[in-house]
Design an enzyme around this catalytic site. Structure first.
Site, short mmCIF file in Angstrom:
data_model
loop_
_atom_site.label_atom_id
_atom_site.label_comp_id
_atom_site.label_asym_id
_atom_site.label_seq_id
_atom_site.Cartn_x
_atom_site.Cartn_y
_atom_site.Cartn_z
N ASN B 132 0.85 -1.20 0.00
CA ASN B 132 0.00 0.00 0.00
C ASN B 132 0.88 1.24 0.00
OD1 ASN B 132 -1.70 2.11 0.57
ND2 ASN B 132 -2.94 0.98 2.06
N CYS B 135 -2.25 5.08 0.31
CA CYS B 135 -3.17 5.70 1.27
C CYS B 135 -2.82 7.17 1.46
CB CYS B 135 -3.09 4.96 2.60
SG CYS B 135 -4.21 5.65 3.82
N CYS B 342 -37.31 13.04 -31.44
CA CYS B 342 -37.20 14.28 -30.64
C CYS B 342 -38.45 14.47 -29.79
CB CYS B 342 -37.00 15.47 -31.57
SG CYS B 342 -36.94 17.04 -30.72
N CYS B 426 -24.47 18.41 -28.07
CA CYS B 426 -25.93 18.22 -28.19
C CYS B 426 -26.31 16.77 -27.97
CB CYS B 426 -26.42 18.72 -29.55
SG CYS B 426 -25.60 17.97 -30.95
#
Lengths: 447, 470
Positions: B132, B135, B342, B426
């Site tokens: 580890n 952390c 749409c 869009c």
């Protein structure tokens, strides 16, 4: 000029009515409201806003619920519609905002706009916060408003926000007109209508009750005020013109609804017949059913395709157990002191569309109460000839400003449109309020 | 029938789904229940000298009514003794010999300390070791965790120490709290690591309580930065995994971590080179049971794609991630609105006007195209319209407006194809699937990248830019 009112506390308290008329659409709790608010797509130039006669910015107030800004949500609603609380309960949203929701074309369930609006308005009321608007700086101008229904209230609010004094005159002891006395209690309780008007009174609207305005009074008001707004609504419900109409046990839908709403009647006799098939007729029929009538009939001379009630009202009435008798006309009311029976004739539709009785098809319906709901007459006789232009009893106005043929007179609501929804009256009143302010300013400029 | 069985850095796995070293792997009882639910492996909650935790420890970010888009914690490593943890590892391995149990380790940066813990973990029966180095809170203040992971030299050094002793595969867990994750990854590889796992949690403050002005999670009025994880961090994790796996000096078997909650998430990490995936937040949210659909969904996707094993698609998307300068500048797409789908919400319209390139217009119902009409004009027009409640008629369906589509023509936006830059916005905001598609336009131009343009002398690279580019 601001005087505190306490209409809400004057509301008759009838536990029995409250028990018989619980909310048809119960309020959202906070979690449900949040979930529903988050479902709103936040459309641009939203169809719901366009469909609302008062053009409440629906996505905006809904997003404010989602963001936890309930105060701002209520303000958004009230800014467009000062009677946003009662409209959230009384509006036929199926044919207005919710009917226009794009969700119908998406996954079919529209956003519950009305319940969200009520949630925002209830939150404002519960918070005890004042109306989020202040009266405008006093212009010294004043307007007399005839009738204390939704049109006048909306007009008065616009006037006060622009610093114009607003003095309302009404024949009844409490304000609100049909909003207070005429909407089914399971939609809009009488007390709720009054609570909303208490808030409006914070703007300094002045109320005069138990005043019937006739031609003389009107002439006096015209001289003491800079403009007059006519929001007088409609008049009495039509009579049938058949025998027995004067018997005890014959009433009309408006009186009946007002009577149960104010707790004057708390039960209905066993068999009730309602003549007519409009929305008011349905309200009266549902009321009778809830007040304990075992059989409720709606009598209509045409068929279901011609009834003027909204489809959802028709469905609701069927659920309440109301029975519909189509193509039937009352020809007489039987009884000695009280109503006993209704004589009816079956009708058929001729090829040209007219209704004619079918020979020999007469029958009798045993009833204890007959409620007439066949439309309201106009109530404009006091506007003596030529004061303002009328058409079939309705006051003719310019739709954008509410101005009548007499520039000092403005009008809106049922007396101009022949009887529509609360929200239509509010929209009329709002346009007229803005119209009056603009006209008064023009007068100033010319002076 | 495809299989999820796989071998990761010589550790045999019945499937690639491992629980990350975190609260869900705190004790043997939990790990055994997880294995019963279908998890193929578990990285034990980090073992080291027991710590004292604070209360509270977690806080989260909700989004649009959904809980825990991101989770933050200030919990430290295991608060249970090394002996207890190791005894339980032995017990789990005895009962679940086919499941992978990886011991996550963190001790002070001393050679003998690492030698000792490695020996003990392997004696207990661990199939592998995860160091580890990630952390980000608490332990880092004591010179451990990300304090190691942020300094490539320390990474290499400790990896070397561990490799001196280890008989099982050594996995180095990387911290994302560093400017270039390839540096510690390269160091770990230099140090002899067998595998990597990425990412650990990201330094975060999830929010401030607006009543008390105290940050969350609240510990007696104060808080400390914590480690952020959950769905919100997945894109960051994917990028870091790709960076490491595309780097020859860093690439090693990779256990992907970061916001994985579904089979799709797992597939994406594997496509960028991961051999196994580790999950924590989704389990903390919904429990061990989520692994069933992760396995089921991944298998059925593999069936559809014709993949027999995870190796058939591991890393398959890596060649498709490249530097910007290698992208084809002549590739042209434009938005196409499918009118029949749409619903008229006009979100694409407002997004394009306010957030993109002003090339979507509401002029279909006008006599002629009008690209000068602004959103404000559209709204003002609607607000000035007098609307009334329709006269009630039975069977009124509200569809009064005409047009060839179910949505009124006036509400269906139109893309100005000459102006559209193909940005995708869009299609991203459109709530209806496949309503706005981005479609290729044949502009007749051959592929050309920025680098090719520069090399061809078509554009002069500015000195400032060339300095910035490595």
């Amino acid at each position: 000029m601001s005087e505190s009112t306490n209409f809400f506390e004057q509301a008759p308290d009838s536990p029995e009515i409250a028990a018989r008329f619980p909310d048809l659409h119960p309020p959202f709790n906070k979690t449900a409201a949040l979930t529903e608010a988050n479902r709103c797509l936040y459309c641009f130039d939203a169809p719901c806003t366009i469909a609302c006669p008062t053009h409440i910015d629906v996505p905006r107030f809904i997003k404010k619920i989602a963001s936890g800004n309930l105060q701002g949500s209520a303000k958004t609603i009230l800014d467009a519609n000062i009677l946003g609380a009662s409209c959230s309960r009384a509006c036929p949203v199926d044919v207005l905002c919710e009917g226009a929701c794009v969700m119908h074309r998406y996954n079919t369930q529209p956003i519950a706009i009305a319940r969200l609006q009520r949630f925002a308005m209830d939150a404002l009321h519960e918070s005890g916060a004042p109306l989020p608007f202040l009266p405008g700086e006093d212009t010294g101008k004043s307007v007399a408003l005839i009738g204390a229904g939704p049109a006048s209230l909306a007009c008065a609010a616009e006037l006060r926000r622009r610093g114009i004094r607003a003095e309302i005159f009404d024949a009844r002891p409490l304000p609100g007109g049909l909003n207070t006395y005429g909407i089914a209690e399971y939609k809009l309780p009488l007390a709720e209508s009054l609570r909303e008007i208490d808030m409006l009174a914070q703007l300094g609207v002045k109320f005069n009750f138990n005043v019937s305005v006739d031609a003389t009074k009107l002439a006096a008001l015209e001289t003491t005020h800079d403009a007059v707004f006519l929001g007088v609504g409609l008049g009495a419900i039509y009579q049938l013109g058949i025998t027995g109409e004067a018997l005890e046990g014959v009433t009309n839908a408006l009186d009946y609804i007002a009577a149960y709403k104010s707790g004057e009647i708390t039960s209905a006799p066993g068999r009730v017949a309602i003549i007519g098939a409009g929305n008011t007729a349905i309200d009266a029929a549902n009321a009778s059913a809830r007040l304990g009538a075992s059989e409720v009939y709606m009598i209509y001379r045409r068929g279901p395709e011609q009834m003027s009630a909204f489809a959802f009202e028709y469905e609701h009435a069927k659920q309440e157990g109301v029975k519909f008798l189509w193509h039937v006309r009352p020809i007489g009311i039987q009884g000695t002191e009280k109503v006993k029976a209704l004589d009816l004739a079956r009708l058929e539709v001729t090829p040209d569309g007219s209704l004619v009785p079918i020979t020999g098809e007469l029958f009798q319906l045993q009833v204890d109460l007959v409620i007439l709901a066949i439309g309201q007459a106009t109530h404009t006789e006091f506007l003596d000839s030529g004061k303002v232009k009328l058409e079939r009893g309705r006051i003719v106005i310019d739709r954008m400003t509410g101005q009548t043929s007499n520039p000092k007179y403005f009008a809106g609501g049922d007396c101009t449109n022949g009887g529509r929804e609360v929200v239509d009256a509010v929209a009329d009143g709002k346009r007229a309020g803005i119209g009056i302010a603009a006209w008064l300013e023009g007068q100033n400029a010319n002076a | 029938m495809p299989t999820l069985e796989t071998t990761f850095a010589s550790i045999r796995c019945i499937n690639p789904f491992w629980l990350a070293s975190a609260p869900p792997t705190n004790c043997g009882e939990q790990v055994m229940r997880a294995f019963d639910a279908g998890w193929g492996g578990a990285v034990w909650k980090t073992i080291g000298e027991p710590i004292t935790n604070v209360s509270s420890r977690y806080s989260s970010v909700d989004w649009n009514g959904q809980r825990m888009m991101g989770l933050n914690n200030i919990e430290l490593i295991s608060d249970r003794s090394i002996e207890v943890n190791l005894r339980e590892i032995t017990e789990v391995k005895r009962r679940y010999p086919k499941h992978a149990v990886i011991a996550s380790l963190m001790v002070e940066s001393k050679r003998h300390a690492w030698h000792e813990i490695v020996q003990r973990a392997e004696d207990a029966g661990a199939d592998g070791l995860e160091l580890n180095f990630g952390c980000p809170h608490g332990m880092s203040e004591r010179g451990m965790g990300s304090a190691v992971g942020q300094v490539p030299e320390y990474c290499a050094q400790i990896t070397e120490w561990v490799k001196e002793k280890a008989r099982t595969p050594v996995i180095i867990k990387l911290t994302p709290n560093i400017s270039d994750i390839r540096m510690p990854a390269r160091a770990a590889k230099r140090g002899g690591a067998d595998a990597l796992s990425a990412i650990n949690t990201i330094n975060s403050i999830t929010g401030i309580d607006l009543d008390t002005l105290e940050p969350r999670p609240n510990v007696d009025g104060k808080s400390s930065h914590g480690g952020y994880c959950g769905p919100a961090v997945k894109p960051i994790a994917l990028n870091m995994v790709q960076q490491v796996m595309s780097d020859e000096q860093a690439a090693l078997p990779m256990s992907g971590i970061g916001g994985i909650a579904s089979w799709q998430d797992a597939a994406e990490f594997i496509l960028l080179g991961a051999g196994t995936v580790q999950v924590c937040t989704a389990v903390m949210h919904y429990g061990y049971r989520i692994v069933e659909d992760m396995a089921d969904g991944l298998l059925s996707w593999m069936c559809q794609k014709g993949y027999e094993t995870l190796d058939d698609f591991r890393g398959r998307s890596l060649p498709n991630v490249t530097e910007w300068k290698h992208l084809n500048l002549n590739y042209k797409i434009i938005a196409r609105i499918h009118e029949d789908k749409c619903i008229g919400c006009e979100l694409c319209y407002t997004a394009c006007w306010d957030g993109a390139h002003q090339c979507i217009h509401l002029d279909r119902a006008l006599p002629a195209p009008n690209t000068l009409r602004t959103p404000a004009m559209v709204e003002a027009e609607s607000r000035s319209r007098i609307t009334t409640t329709p006269i009630p008629k039975l069977g009124l369906d509200g569809d009064g407006e005409s047009g060839p589509y179910r949505t009124p023509l006036a509400r269906i936006p139109r893309v100005d194809e000459h102006e559209c830059v193909g940005c995708n916005l869009c299609s991203l905001v459109c709530p209806v699937p496949d309503c706005i598609t981005m479609e290729r336009v044949d502009n007749g131009l051959p592929s050309e990248t920025w680098e090719e343009r520069v090399n061809a002398g078509a554009v002069a690279e500015s000195p400032a830019t060339s300095n910035l580019n490595r």
